[in-house]
Design a protein around this motif. Sequence first.
Motif, mmCIF file in Angstrom:
data_model
loop_
_atom_site.group_PDB
_atom_site.id
_atom_site.type_symbol
_atom_site.label_atom_id
_atom_site.label_comp_id
_atom_site.label_asym_id
_atom_site.label_seq_id
_atom_site.Cartn_x
_atom_site.Cartn_y
_atom_site.Cartn_z
ATOM 1 N N LYS A 179 38.518 33.735 45.978
ATOM 2 C CA LYS A 179 39.881 33.263 46.194
ATOM 3 C C LYS A 179 40.879 34.417 46.060
ATOM 4 N N MET A 180 40.636 35.310 45.117
ATOM 5 C CA MET A 180 41.518 36.460 44.959
ATOM 6 C C MET A 180 41.422 37.374 46.188
ATOM 7 N N TRP A 181 40.222 37.544 46.730
ATOM 8 C CA TRP A 181 40.065 38.375 47.924
ATOM 9 C C TRP A 181 40.789 37.748 49.112
ATOM 10 N N GLU A 182 40.703 36.423 49.228
ATOM 11 C CA GLU A 182 41.394 35.746 50.315
ATOM 12 C C GLU A 182 42.912 35.883 50.211
ATOM 13 N N ASN A 183 43.417 36.003 48.991
ATOM 14 C CA ASN A 183 44.855 36.134 48.761
ATOM 15 C C ASN A 183 45.234 37.532 48.281
ATOM 16 N N CYS A 184 44.460 38.531 48.662
ATOM 17 C CA CYS A 184 44.663 39.880 48.122
ATOM 18 C C CYS A 184 46.032 40.464 48.481
ATOM 19 N N GLN A 185 46.639 40.040 49.576
ATOM 20 C CA GLN A 185 47.966 40.544 49.948
ATOM 21 C C GLN A 185 49.034 40.076 48.957
ATOM 22 N N CYS B 94 43.774 44.764 48.206
ATOM 23 C CA CYS B 94 42.917 44.573 49.379
ATOM 24 C C CYS B 94 41.980 45.751 49.637
ATOM 25 N N ASP B 95 42.154 46.840 48.950
ATOM 26 C CA ASP B 95 41.259 47.979 49.095
ATOM 27 C C ASP B 95 39.910 47.609 48.470
ATOM 28 N N LYS B 96 38.826 47.832 49.206
ATOM 29 C CA LYS B 96 37.498 47.422 48.738
ATOM 30 C C LYS B 96 37.096 48.120 47.442
ATOM 31 N N VAL B 97 37.421 49.389 47.337
ATOM 32 C CA VAL B 97 37.065 50.140 46.126
ATOM 33 C C VAL B 97 37.832 49.596 44.931
ATOM 34 N N VAL C 147 48.442 39.240 45.640
ATOM 35 C CA VAL C 147 48.140 39.537 44.241
ATOM 36 C C VAL C 147 48.399 41.013 43.965
ATOM 37 N N LEU C 148 49.256 41.257 43.009
ATOM 38 C CA LEU C 148 49.544 42.633 42.604
ATOM 39 C C LEU C 148 48.474 43.109 41.633
ATOM 40 N N PRO C 149 48.207 44.418 41.586
ATOM 41 C CA PRO C 149 47.174 44.919 40.677
ATOM 42 C C PRO C 149 47.435 44.568 39.212
ATOM 43 N N GLU C 150 48.692 44.581 38.802
ATOM 44 C CA GLU C 150 48.990 44.293 37.396
ATOM 45 C C GLU C 150 48.863 42.802 37.056
ATOM 46 N N THR C 151 48.847 41.942 38.057
ATOM 47 C CA THR C 151 48.690 40.500 37.786
ATOM 48 C C THR C 151 47.297 39.984 38.150
ATOM 49 N N ALA C 152 46.391 40.863 38.536
ATOM 50 C CA ALA C 152 45.054 40.451 38.987
ATOM 51 C C ALA C 152 44.273 39.735 37.885
ATOM 52 N N LYS C 153 44.308 40.260 36.678
ATOM 53 C CA LYS C 153 43.556 39.644 35.579
ATOM 54 C C LYS C 153 44.075 38.234 35.301
ATOM 55 N N SER C 154 45.376 38.098 35.223
ATOM 56 C CA SER C 154 45.979 36.790 34.979
ATOM 57 C C SER C 154 45.625 35.813 36.097
ATOM 58 N N TYR C 155 45.688 36.297 37.330
ATOM 59 C CA TYR C 155 45.358 35.466 38.483
ATOM 60 C C TYR C 155 43.913 34.978 38.394
ATOM 61 N N LEU C 156 42.996 35.886 38.126
ATOM 62 C CA LEU C 156 41.574 35.527 38.038
ATOM 63 C C LEU C 156 41.320 34.491 36.948
ATOM 64 N N TYR C 157 41.865 34.735 35.766
ATOM 65 C CA TYR C 157 41.618 33.836 34.651
ATOM 66 C C TYR C 157 42.223 32.456 34.923
ATOM 67 N N THR C 158 43.391 32.418 35.537
ATOM 68 C CA THR C 158 44.026 31.140 35.842
ATOM 69 C C THR C 158 43.239 30.368 36.885
ATOM 70 N N VAL C 159 42.850 31.047 37.953
ATOM 71 C CA VAL C 159 42.094 30.383 39.015
ATOM 72 C C VAL C 159 40.748 29.881 38.493
#
Length: 174
Positions: free
Chosen positions: A50-56, A10-13, A58-70
């Motif tokens: 969608k990832m930003w809406e669910n940022c709480q 959820c950190d913008k940076v 999504v863990l940093p290590e699963t972000a890539k998998s989440y993005l590609y799946t969505v």
Amino acid sequence: MPKELYQNICDKVRFSKLYEKYAQGLSDLLYYKYGAHLNTSDKVQDAFIKMWENCQKVLPETAKSYLYTVANNMMLNEVKHQKVVLNYTKVKPKDYTNETPEFLMRKEQFLECYEKVLSSLKPEQREAFVLSKIEGKTHKEIAEMIGVTKKVVEHRIYAAFATLTEKLEDFKLK
């Protein structure tokens, strides 16, 4: 393995760095898999939203998998939608009716007679009848519009009905 400083993205940076890191690769992959006609860059943007809406969640290590799946699921939904659109365009509109030529001819003749009888009514009867039956106004509304009492409006409408039923044999009250 070093412990992560952040439990979510959820950190913008941090989120903007994830965008810079994965957006182009994801767009290229979707373009390769689905082609240009489905607008892959929009799906990449939607996946990041969608990832930003669910940022709480999504863990940093699963972000890539989440993005590609969505993004992939969004593209699959778009493909399904395009198939429905294609099937719909194949269906030809109905260009026939179950009405016989005799019925159509009688309908035209009736409408001509109806218009002729309607035009032969007294102007005040025609006005009240048209406002009531064609425009759907109530007797009270008509009375206010033309500046007479409700009883006068009712009398004019019923007089118009009487003339129409007398001169048109197939005219039915509804």
